[in-house]
Design an enzyme around this catalytic site. Structure first.
Site, PDB file in Angstrom:
ATOM      1  N   GLY A  43      -8.211   1.077 -19.714  1.00  0.00           N
ATOM      2  CA  GLY A  43      -8.143   1.959 -18.542  1.00  0.00           C
ATOM      3  C   GLY A  43      -9.351   2.855 -18.368  1.00  0.00           C
ATOM      4  N   GLY A  47     -13.085  -3.137 -15.725  1.00  0.00           N
ATOM      5  CA  GLY A  47     -13.113  -4.019 -14.556  1.00  0.00           C
ATOM      6  C   GLY A  47     -14.158  -3.567 -13.546  1.00  0.00           C
ATOM      7  N   CYS A 417       1.170  -5.571   6.968  1.00  0.00           N
ATOM      8  CA  CYS A 417       2.269  -6.372   6.442  1.00  0.00           C
ATOM      9  C   CYS A 417       3.615  -5.708   6.733  1.00  0.00           C
ATOM     10  CB  CYS A 417       2.064  -6.671   4.966  1.00  0.00           C
ATOM     11  SG  CYS A 417       2.991  -8.138   4.489  1.00  0.00           S
ATOM     12  N   ARG A 498       7.557 -12.675   3.173  1.00  0.00           N
ATOM     13  CA  ARG A 498       8.671 -13.603   3.340  1.00  0.00           C
ATOM     14  C   ARG A 498       9.259 -13.513   4.745  1.00  0.00           C
ATOM     15  NH1 ARG A 498      10.443 -12.022  -1.725  1.00  0.00           N
ATOM     16  NH2 ARG A 498       9.910 -13.657  -3.188  1.00  0.00           N
ATOM     17  N   HIS A 543      -2.629  -8.852   5.232  1.00  0.00           N
ATOM     18  CA  HIS A 543      -3.197  -7.700   4.542  1.00  0.00           C
ATOM     19  C   HIS A 543      -4.684  -7.616   4.880  1.00  0.00           C
ATOM     20  CE1 HIS A 543       0.176  -6.598   1.876  1.00  0.00           C
ATOM     21  NE2 HIS A 543       0.501  -7.877   1.985  1.00  0.00           N
ATOM     22  N   GLU A 545      -6.646  -5.399   4.397  1.00  0.00           N
ATOM     23  CA  GLU A 545      -7.423  -4.712   3.354  1.00  0.00           C
ATOM     24  C   GLU A 545      -8.048  -5.667   2.329  1.00  0.00           C
ATOM     25  OE1 GLU A 545      -4.154  -4.697   3.709  1.00  0.00           O
ATOM     26  OE2 GLU A 545      -3.063  -4.494   1.815  1.00  0.00           O
TER      27      GLU A 545
HETATM   28  N1  GLN Z   1       8.788  -7.130   2.542  1.00  0.00           N
HETATM   29  C1  GLN Z   1       8.104  -7.746   3.627  1.00  0.00           C
HETATM   30  C2  GLN Z   1       8.189  -9.266   3.566  1.00  0.00           C
HETATM   31  O1  GLN Z   1       8.504  -9.811   2.556  1.00  0.00           O
HETATM   32  C3  GLN Z   1       6.657  -7.291   3.662  1.00  0.00           C
HETATM   33  C4  GLN Z   1       5.866  -7.787   2.527  1.00  0.00           C
HETATM   34  C5  GLN Z   1       4.590  -7.012   2.317  1.00  0.00           C
HETATM   35  O2  GLN Z   1       4.426  -5.931   2.853  1.00  0.00           O
HETATM   36  N2  GLN Z   1       3.699  -7.531   1.496  1.00  0.00           N
HETATM   37  O3  GLN Z   1       7.915  -9.921   4.538  1.00  0.00           O
END
Ligand code: GLN
Length: 569
Positions: A43, A47, A417, A498, A543, A545
């Protein structure tokens, strides 16, 4: 690899103890290896340091660097790890769920990595057990040495072949002395013997203690840590002294005496306020020159002045603090800030492009949900909000309240997301009038499943009950804010989810003014949403990011921060 060793190893009969482990097409001596281990404690930024070495060798010296992180745990990947304990799960373009260090590598080396850049004990053991079941070891008893270490060396050499790297940069997770990585370090010892010492460079990142009661640096723990490494047969070529404050010459000399490393290669690396300064700092201390010299490579730093210039500009701009904005992170894992590392990084490296310093304020939603705090108070001083990814029910209602507030009060909103799904739920409930709108993740029996798992899409994606993972194309709609920011019709972005917008509700959303500015190129999977007329209300099912890089910030982050600066009251 020395010729005689190669010949020795290729003797593949039952009478020998050798286990040869190089893939077809491997040219010994073509690839150099830089191997980074840690001692004393974990830590301390091994990395980060490793990614900075990658950054220098690739960006400033023009070498093709392929990094690989080894993690000692028995999980096959990071998919099942809780970000609350372990930090963010980073997702690669090929769908690999991995350690957040891979994110640092991608950002600092400015390249996309794959499953070949990540290895865990679980992954290596699974490979070996599968191979054993298929009879791949030809009747031999499968042992740690030479088989486990052999497969590890084989994995690194395969990476060298596949990536055509000049340098494979190996970060050994954990610290010297851990049971989990001991066989991996043994594999590195064997590798350096086989490849030849002129082709392998070992760096030990150690920590120099400074007990408050003494007020000075003590090198003993570092000495013992390095000795431990040497007792495993690994002689470091360089020692990096991590500490809060600079370590003096005497301490470095002491470490040098104990470790057979010249004092010029016992290098200070104390805390600096931003990580983008580290590569320049390491170069000023001659770290790259020494690595390159010992590996018999050419010093190209003069040819790549341009990149160095761009990087220095970035640092200068980061230090310029004429404007300041505050972004609220409406999250769940708020006490482990590493769970959102890529978002924090994206904000940090995008901020110089809008000429502002970005402060991040962490907001827990539970007080708002319970009515203990008023929305106006929670939002005080925030110039924009981000709702990041997340799983499960907790805090969801509060997040919807924040999305509603940002939408109604013209406050810049970036949903990532889960933040996309939250925006849908707010819009469905409070604009479209579907008051009981929900996600089947939060309420499996909801009558209005605006966000849902869709079986036909699961079939399409061929992922069964698993997550939709990795890089996928997103078609960006012309005439939208997203299109203006991206300047492209197709972008490739990374997913890990998901649930998604239920296609049954698309028409209702659009009728009520929501614009889906990004979609799957073929199927009705919604990937970006925005609200026209709002200064910035954009959310992505992906995402954003994960693909933001210091020299190429993610356009939506740029747009979001620009809006925060512009709208700042
Ligand atoms: N829980 C939501 C899904 O499974 C969003 C997943 C996330 O934010 N990575 O779709």
């Amino acid at each position: 690899m020395k010729k005689e060793i190669m010949e020795e190893l290729s003797t593949k009969t039952d009478d020998h103890e050798f286990y040869f482990s190089a893939p077809k097409g491997y040219t010994p001596g073509k690839t150099k290896y830089v191997i980074i281990t840690g001692s004393v404690i974990s830590g301390v930024g091994k990395g980060t340091f490793s990614s900075c070495i990658g950054n220098i060798l690739s960006l400033f010296h023009g070498y093709k660097v392929s990094p690989i992180k080894f993690d000692g745990y028995l999980n096959c990947d990071a998919g099942t790890l809780n970000p609350f304990r372990h930090g963010e799960v980073f997702v690669l373009d090929d769908g690999t769920e991995c350690d957040l260090d891979l994110g640092s590598y991608e950002r600092m080396i400015n390249e996309n990595l794959s499953k070949d850049n990540y290895l865990t004990s679980g992954k290596i053991f699974k490979m070996i057990i599968d191979k054993e079941r298929e009879g791949g070891y030809l009747g031999r008893d499968v042992q740690f040495i030479p088989h486990v270490t052999g497969e590890i060396k084989g994995f690194l050499r395969s990476l060298a072949v596949k990536s055509e790297a000049d340098i494979v940069l190996v970060e050994v997770g954990g610290t010297v002395g851990d049971l989990e990585n001991s066989y991996f370090i043994e594999a590195m010892r064997e590798l350096s013997y086989e490849e030849g010492r002129e082709n392998v460079f070992f760096i030990n990142v150690t920590y120099i203690l400074e007990p408050r009661s003494l007020g000075e640096h003590k090198s003993k723990a570092a000495q013992l840590g390095i000795k431990n490494l040497m007792s495993l047969g690994v002689q470091p070529n360089m020692v990096i002294c991590r500490s809060e404050k600079p370590v003096n010459q005497k301490v470095r000399e002491k470490i040098s005496i104990y470790s057979n490393v010249p004092v010029s290669r016992v290098v200070n690396c104390y805390d600096v306020e931003n990580i983008y300064k580290i590569p320049v700092f390491l170069m000023d201390n001659g770290v790259d020159k020494e690595i390159i010299r010992c590996l018999g490579m050419k010093n190209n730093s003069d040819i790549n002045r341009d990149n160095f210039g761009k990087w220095s500009q970035l640092i200068k701009k980061i230090e310029m603090k004429d404007k300041e904005i505050t972004v609220g992170m409406i999250g769940k894992y708020t006490n482990v800030h590493d769970s959102y590392l890529s978002i924090l990084n994206a904000l940090e490296h995008t901020s110089p492009y809008v000429g502002a310093k970005v402060n991040v304020k962490w907001i827990e939603t539970t007080e708002i949900e319970k009515g203990k705090k008023k929305m106006e108070d929670a939002m005080k001083g925030l110039d924009g909000i981000i709702i990041p990814g997340g799983f499960g029910k907790r805090g969801i209602e509060g997040k919807i309240m924040f999305a509603k507030y940002a939408r109604e009060n013209n406050i810049p909103y970036l949903g990532l997301c889960l933040g996309f799904q939250i925006a849908l739920l707010d819009f469905a409930r409070n604009v479209c009038g579907i008051t009981d709108a929900n996600s089947t993740e939060m309420d499996p029996n909801t009558k209005s499943p605006v966000v849902d798992i869709l079986p036909e899409q699961k079939k399409i994606e061929g992922l069964g009950g698993n997550m939709r993972l990795g890089g996928k194309d997103v078609e960006v709609k012309k005439g939208t804010l997203a299109h203006k920011l991206y300047g492209k019709d197709i972008v490739r972005k990374r997913f890990r989810h998901r649930f998604e917008c239920n296609p049954k509700y698309i028409e209702t959303f659009e009728k009520n003014g929501l614009v889906f500015s990004g979609k799957h190129p073929k199927y009705p999977i919604m990937q970006i949403l925005e609200i026209p007329k709002h200064p910035f209300f954009v959310a992505t099912q992906y995402h954003a990011e994960f693909t933001s890089k210091p020299l190429e910030p993610e356009p939506l982050f740029l747009g979001f921060l620009e809006a925060c600066v512009k709208e700042k009251k």
